[in-house]
Design a protein around this motif. Structure first.
Motif, PDB file in Angstrom:
ATOM      1  N   VAL A  42       0.818  -1.212   0.000  1.00  0.00           N
ATOM      2  CA  VAL A  42       0.000   0.000   0.000  1.00  0.00           C
ATOM      3  C   VAL A  42       0.857   1.270   0.000  1.00  0.00           C
ATOM      4  CG1 VAL A  42      -0.527   0.441   2.459  1.00  0.00           C
ATOM      5  CG2 VAL A  42      -2.313   0.659   0.752  1.00  0.00           C
ATOM      6  N   ARG A  43       2.045   1.175   0.616  1.00  0.00           N
ATOM      7  CA  ARG A  43       3.019   2.273   0.543  1.00  0.00           C
ATOM      8  C   ARG A  43       4.390   1.689   0.270  1.00  0.00           C
ATOM      9  NH1 ARG A  43      -0.620   3.562   4.246  1.00  0.00           N
ATOM     10  NH2 ARG A  43       0.385   2.092   5.622  1.00  0.00           N
ATOM     11  N   TYR A  82      -4.998   7.355  -5.284  1.00  0.00           N
ATOM     12  CA  TYR A  82      -3.673   7.059  -4.733  1.00  0.00           C
ATOM     13  C   TYR A  82      -3.473   5.579  -4.434  1.00  0.00           C
ATOM     14  CZ  TYR A  82      -6.804   7.249  -0.778  1.00  0.00           C
ATOM     15  OH  TYR A  82      -7.885   7.036   0.025  1.00  0.00           O
ATOM     16  N   CYS A  83      -4.551   4.792  -4.490  1.00  0.00           N
ATOM     17  CA  CYS A  83      -4.539   3.483  -3.824  1.00  0.00           C
ATOM     18  C   CYS A  83      -4.362   2.300  -4.777  1.00  0.00           C
ATOM     19  CB  CYS A  83      -5.835   3.320  -3.042  1.00  0.00           C
ATOM     20  SG  CYS A  83      -5.855   1.818  -2.067  1.00  0.00           S
ATOM     21  N   PRO A 132     -11.924   6.778   7.683  1.00  0.00           N
ATOM     22  CA  PRO A 132     -10.820   7.481   7.020  1.00  0.00           C
ATOM     23  C   PRO A 132     -11.300   8.716   6.262  1.00  0.00           C
ATOM     24  CG  PRO A 132     -10.669   5.126   6.616  1.00  0.00           C
ATOM     25  CD  PRO A 132     -12.015   5.373   7.249  1.00  0.00           C
ATOM     26  N   GLN A 154      -8.821  11.056   4.899  1.00  0.00           N
ATOM     27  CA  GLN A 154      -7.721  11.236   3.925  1.00  0.00           C
ATOM     28  C   GLN A 154      -7.295  12.699   3.744  1.00  0.00           C
ATOM     29  OE1 GLN A 154      -6.598   8.436   3.613  1.00  0.00           O
ATOM     30  NE2 GLN A 154      -8.168   6.902   3.237  1.00  0.00           N
ATOM     31  N   ASP A 163      -7.855   7.809   8.992  1.00  0.00           N
ATOM     32  CA  ASP A 163      -6.598   7.741   8.232  1.00  0.00           C
ATOM     33  C   ASP A 163      -6.451   9.063   7.480  1.00  0.00           C
ATOM     34  OD1 ASP A 163      -6.406   5.081   8.938  1.00  0.00           O
ATOM     35  OD2 ASP A 163      -6.984   4.306   6.969  1.00  0.00           O
ATOM     36  N   ILE A 164      -5.227   9.581   7.434  1.00  0.00           N
ATOM     37  CA  ILE A 164      -4.979  10.845   6.734  1.00  0.00           C
ATOM     38  C   ILE A 164      -3.722  10.731   5.884  1.00  0.00           C
ATOM     39  CG2 ILE A 164      -4.432  13.303   7.040  1.00  0.00           C
ATOM     40  CD1 ILE A 164      -5.952  13.106   9.742  1.00  0.00           C
ATOM     41  N   ILE A 165      -3.807  11.233   4.666  1.00  0.00           N
ATOM     42  CA  ILE A 165      -2.637  11.282   3.798  1.00  0.00           C
ATOM     43  C   ILE A 165      -2.201  12.745   3.659  1.00  0.00           C
ATOM     44  CG2 ILE A 165      -1.750  10.873   1.464  1.00  0.00           C
ATOM     45  CD1 ILE A 165      -3.777   8.608   1.178  1.00  0.00           C
ATOM     46  N   PHE A 223      -0.166   9.314   7.153  1.00  0.00           N
ATOM     47  CA  PHE A 223       0.766   8.802   6.147  1.00  0.00           C
ATOM     48  C   PHE A 223       1.221   9.907   5.206  1.00  0.00           C
ATOM     49  CE2 PHE A 223      -2.617   5.667   6.972  1.00  0.00           C
ATOM     50  CZ  PHE A 223      -1.873   4.682   7.614  1.00  0.00           C
ATOM     51  N   ILE A 224       2.460   9.811   4.776  1.00  0.00           N
ATOM     52  CA  ILE A 224       2.925  10.678   3.689  1.00  0.00           C
ATOM     53  C   ILE A 224       2.560   9.971   2.389  1.00  0.00           C
ATOM     54  CG2 ILE A 224       4.979  11.593   2.504  1.00  0.00           C
ATOM     55  CD1 ILE A 224       6.270  11.925   5.264  1.00  0.00           C
ATOM     56  N   TYR A 225       2.027  10.710   1.451  1.00  0.00           N
ATOM     57  CA  TYR A 225       1.644  10.122   0.169  1.00  0.00           C
ATOM     58  C   TYR A 225       2.825   9.366  -0.456  1.00  0.00           C
ATOM     59  CZ  TYR A 225       0.827   9.708  -4.804  1.00  0.00           C
ATOM     60  OH  TYR A 225       0.747   9.211  -6.074  1.00  0.00           O
ATOM     61  N   SER A 226       2.525   8.170  -0.945  1.00  0.00           N
ATOM     62  CA  SER A 226       3.559   7.346  -1.565  1.00  0.00           C
ATOM     63  C   SER A 226       3.071   6.935  -2.962  1.00  0.00           C
ATOM     64  CB  SER A 226       3.776   6.119  -0.662  1.00  0.00           C
ATOM     65  OG  SER A 226       4.479   5.112  -1.317  1.00  0.00           O
ATOM     66  N   ARG A 264       2.215   4.996  -6.170  1.00  0.00           N
ATOM     67  CA  ARG A 264       2.127   3.577  -6.484  1.00  0.00           C
ATOM     68  C   ARG A 264       1.917   3.400  -7.988  1.00  0.00           C
ATOM     69  NH1 ARG A 264       3.908   0.251  -3.328  1.00  0.00           N
ATOM     70  NH2 ARG A 264       5.468   1.730  -4.001  1.00  0.00           N
TER      71      ARG A 264
HETATM   72  N1  5AD Z   1       0.217   6.674   0.003  1.00  0.00           N
HETATM   73  C1  5AD Z   1       0.015   6.950   1.316  1.00  0.00           C
HETATM   74  N2  5AD Z   1      -0.963   6.416   2.035  1.00  0.00           N
HETATM   75  C2  5AD Z   1      -1.806   5.548   1.424  1.00  0.00           C
HETATM   76  N3  5AD Z   1      -2.865   4.864   1.875  1.00  0.00           N
HETATM   77  C3  5AD Z   1      -3.350   4.128   0.860  1.00  0.00           C
HETATM   78  N4  5AD Z   1      -2.627   4.325  -0.249  1.00  0.00           N
HETATM   79  C4  5AD Z   1      -1.656   5.211   0.069  1.00  0.00           C
HETATM   80  C5  5AD Z   1      -0.596   5.817  -0.659  1.00  0.00           C
HETATM   81  N5  5AD Z   1      -0.393   5.565  -1.945  1.00  0.00           N
HETATM   82  C6  5AD Z   1      -3.376   4.979   3.248  1.00  0.00           C
HETATM   83  C7  5AD Z   1      -4.799   5.509   3.281  1.00  0.00           C
HETATM   84  C8  5AD Z   1      -5.602   4.292   3.651  1.00  0.00           C
HETATM   85  C9  5AD Z   1      -4.615   3.549   4.526  1.00  0.00           C
HETATM   86  C10 5AD Z   1      -4.912   2.120   4.717  1.00  0.00           C
HETATM   87  O1  5AD Z   1      -3.393   3.711   3.839  1.00  0.00           O
HETATM   88  O2  5AD Z   1      -4.888   6.496   4.284  1.00  0.00           O
HETATM   89  O3  5AD Z   1      -6.796   4.603   4.321  1.00  0.00           O
END
Ligand code: 5AD
Ligand code: SF4
Length: 465
Positions: free
Chosen positions: A78-79, A191-192, A290, A292, A330-332, A361-364, A366
């Motif tokens: 996921v990250r 993002y997922c 969540p 986000q 959950d927050i990105i 989480f910091i955006y990652s 994918r």
């Molecule tokens: N980058 C960062 N966080 C992510 N999540 C899902 N995909 C990404 C990504 N590409 C986080 C979201 C989700 C949690 C399980 O993981 O916040 O709710």
């Protein structure tokens, strides 16, 4: 897709049982196993199924990976850092094998399901004996047999959306159990990667879920956690259009003391569900919702299908119907193109909602997801500064929100000895917050009634009553 094509057939199940027996009869099969799990509860539950199948093949659990004959890594993608950690640990095991040539190494789970990963394993991780994706989990007996018999690397990935019922499960806990209610995800948040690696949304038959839960109730399980990427859309495509709220109501009637679920999508959180929760006896007053981001433009780019205002409306409804409800999220931070002002909208939302806890989480990026090709990647220094500000805000607020429990009664399900003291145990209260209370090993797995007396460093302490 037809239901018949989704369910793994009885013939296939019988075939796998035969393979399990054949592995058991092999003279040089591994005697012991160790499963290393990364990622979410869904993966944790898959690992329980893996363990169940391995025990059917005659293997016994080994506490440490270096002591096991068979080590399997159940990965998450996921990250990027989850992925890097898994691959690093797999590589470390290569060294262990220098001392123990018979050691068998397998990698499975979401990461293997990523496009291109199977080729990478074949070329760059030649020491991995077996790799398989999430769609082939139920074929583990056959895959192990093939690996042991051929002496070659076996890589098996499929793109099928199946449900395998009736797999043996070795549960990690006797007091609390995971029950998957749906697999996959159709939401395609930009993002997922989950929809790409876990496939299309598919729900388990309600009667099968109820039978499983009844079995758990009879076995004395005190808590069940219903699992799915988006439990709120449970039932799509099933005959009779069952809903999550309806399922929850039926499960509530079984008398299992505690019922929890995760994860939810705000856009599918119905009034019916809030109503069922408010009127239930055993569904716990907690909700993981969540968000986000707190900014509407970012939410749109994330393809989340709700606005900040709609989200806040759901939170208000939940709080009105279930006073004191425990809320987490959950927050990105640093989604592509996120400006300082947009990030501040997230801070202000967190300020407004006042969560009991938040996973940040910091955006990652994918590969293969829509956001990965959006451009506007935020520099690392900015991201790390943003996440630190968010964490600091949340920690400060938590110190306030948790105060509402002081003086209140809570029932906690004891998970284990406290990390700080051997005369104390800790567990989760009904509102999903951790509570530490005086106790001993004998209390593990029991529900204790206590009164919350103290809050220090965001940890609640209680006294038994
Ligand atoms: N980058 C960062 N966080 C992510 N999540 C899902 N995909 C990404 C990504 N590409 C986080 C979201 C989700 C949690 C399980 O993981 O916040 O709710
Ligand atoms: Fe990923 Fe969105 Fe599905 Fe959750 S709802 S698994 S974040 S695509």
């Amino acid at each position: 897709m037809e239901r018949k094509e989704i369910l793994v057939s009885e013939e296939e199940k019988a075939r796998q049982e035969e393979f399990a027996a054949m592995v058991r009869a092999l003279p040089h099969r591994p005697e012991s196993y160790h499963v290393v799990t990364y990622g979410c509860q869904m993966n944790a539950h898959d690992s329980e199924k893996i363990a169940g199948m391995l025990e059917e093949m005659g293997m016994v659990p080994a506490e440490k990976r270096e002591d096991a004959d068979f080590v399997i890594f159940n990965t998450c993608c996921v990250r990027e850092n989850a992925e890097r950690r898994a691959l690093g640990n797999v590589t470390w095991l290569k060294e262990v094998r220098k001392q123990k040539p018979e050691l068998l190494i397998a990698v499975c789970g979401c990461m293997i399901q990523e496009p291109g990963m199977a080729e990478t394993i074949l070329k760059q991780y030649k020491f991995v004996d077996l790799a398989f994706g999430t769609a082939n989990l139920h074929k583990l007996p056959e895959l192990i047999y093939e690996t042991l018999n051929s002496g070659r690397q076996v890589v098996s990935v499929e793109d099928r959306d199946v449900i395998a019922e009736g797999l043996p499960v070795r549960r990690l806990r006797n007091d609390a159990a995971y029950v998957t209610i749906m697999y996959g995800c159709d939401n395609f948040c930009s993002y997922c990667i989950v929809p790409y690696v876990r496939g299309r949304e598919r729900s388990r038959d309600p009667e099968t879920i109820l039978r499983e839960a009844e079995g758990l109730a009879k076995a004395g399980v005190k808590e069940i956690m219903l699992l799915g990427q988006n439990v709120n859309s449970y039932g799509k495509g099933l005959p009779g259009d069952p809903t999550f709220a309806g399922l929850l109501k039926r499960l509530d009637g079984l008398g299992i003391p505690r019922i929890r679920f995760m994860t939810s999508h705000p856009k599918d959180l119905s009034d019916e569900l809030i109503d069922v929760m408010a009127n239930s006896r055993h569904v716990l007053p907690q909700f993981h919702l969540p968000v986000q981001s707190g900014n509407n433009e970012i939410l749109k780019k994330m393809n989340r299908h709700y606005t900040r205002e709609q989200y806040l409306d759901r939170v208000a409804k939940l709080r009105q119907a279930i006073p004191g409800i425990g809320l987490s999220t959950d927050i990105i931070v640093s989604f592509p193109g996120e400006t300082e002002a947009q990030f501040e909208d997230t801070l202000s939302l967190v300020n407004e909602v006042r969560y009991d806890s938040a996973f940040t989480f910091i955006y990652s990026p994918r590969t293969g997801t829509k956001a990965a090709s959006m451009g506007g990647l935020i520099p690392e220094e900015v991201s790390s500064e943003r996440i630190q500000r968010l964490i600091a805000l949340q920690e400060g607020l938590q110190q306030e929100t948790l105060k509402r429990f002081i003086g209140q009664e809570e029932e906690i399900l004891v998970e284990g000895l406290s990390r700080r003291s051997r005369q104390a145990v800790s567990g989760k209260g009904k509102h999903a917050v951790s509570v530490t209370v005086e106790g001993s090993e004998d209390d593990i797995g029991q529900i204790l009634k206590c009164r919350i007396v103290n809050l220090k460093n965001n940890t609640l302490t209680g006294e038994r009553i």
